[in-house]
Enzyme design. Sequence first.
Site, short mmCIF file in Angstrom:
data_model
loop_
_atom_site.label_atom_id
_atom_site.label_comp_id
_atom_site.label_asym_id
_atom_site.label_seq_id
_atom_site.Cartn_x
_atom_site.Cartn_y
_atom_site.Cartn_z
N ASP A 249 -61.02 4.73 76.81
CA ASP A 249 -60.86 5.29 78.15
C ASP A 249 -62.24 5.74 78.61
O ASP A 249 -62.76 6.76 78.15
CB ASP A 249 -59.87 6.46 78.10
CG ASP A 249 -59.68 7.14 79.44
OD1 ASP A 249 -60.35 6.74 80.43
OD2 ASP A 249 -58.88 8.09 79.52
N ASP B 46 -49.61 8.33 80.69
CA ASP B 46 -49.97 7.87 82.04
C ASP B 46 -50.88 6.65 81.99
O ASP B 46 -51.22 6.09 83.03
CB ASP B 46 -50.59 8.99 82.88
CG ASP B 46 -51.57 9.85 82.12
OD1 ASP B 46 -51.93 9.49 80.98
OD2 ASP B 46 -51.98 10.90 82.65
N TYR C 23 -63.70 8.03 74.15
CA TYR C 23 -63.00 8.74 75.22
C TYR C 23 -64.05 9.48 76.04
O TYR C 23 -64.48 10.57 75.70
CB TYR C 23 -61.96 9.70 74.65
CG TYR C 23 -61.25 10.55 75.68
CD1 TYR C 23 -60.75 9.98 76.86
CD2 TYR C 23 -61.09 11.92 75.50
CE1 TYR C 23 -60.12 10.75 77.81
CE2 TYR C 23 -60.44 12.70 76.44
CZ TYR C 23 -59.96 12.11 77.60
OH TYR C 23 -59.33 12.87 78.55
#
Length: 277
Positions: A147, A247, A106
């Site tokens: 991500d 999201d 991340y």
Amino acid sequence: MKIATFNVNGINGRLPVLLRWLDEAEPDVVCLQELKAPQERFPEAAIRAAGYHALWHGQKSWNGVAILARGAMPIERGRALPGDPADLHSRYIEAEVAGLVVGCLYLPNGNPAPGPKFDYKLAWFERLTKHARKLVKASEPVILAGDYNAIPSDLDVYKPERWVDDALFRPETRAAYAKLVKQGWVDALRAKHPGEKIYTFWDYFRNAYARDAGLRIDHLLLNPTLSGRLAAAGVDRSVRGWEKASDHAPVWIELSSGPRASRPLAIRARRPRSGRG
């Protein structure tokens, strides 16, 4: 084998979404980001009941990463990105799973930019690149999934002109991502969808999901040992439209053990499995 990455944006608050997706998509290995839960609050029992073993690195309120494996326990290789012992953010975990080396990451957001948060993002990116330099040359198959908070190109963002000053799209971020990939990594989603508009994130504001005003910031990078087995890649876009969804949408690849084969780019139909009610 199906491998996925999913920024859940709060694992306990989004647990019904995660469990539903696991049941419908049936991935074999999953990298999760933004757990937003301390180590002791990870919902291990619910994950295990869904058929998955888990390895996780939690953090109160923010960050947090995990690797899930169906029917097998991930073997931990490390739970911090090398290079800065003072960095206590829970942003990286690495394990051996089903014959693969899996790095779940991340990467920092970096906004506002310029500024200290952006400096931290670029420094973290440089540490990742240094660590990845060893992994890309490994004889064993390696995947770096997560991500990245990096938009690689204009194709990967709705209305790129609106993002020129954002930390996700600044030239320094794009250059850092390109430098990483140029080590020999294969961007799996782009490899299977060259030239195609395909997003993995849609903001909660301004009706972004309905307008398809998205970004591609969740990536799965494969080293040369693994990239030849890439059979399919896609985004489970519909998950973003579920009630109380993250999201982000799950991004996945499928690996073949032999000749490459085409697979549908959608959630697979639910199959009955033994031992379940």
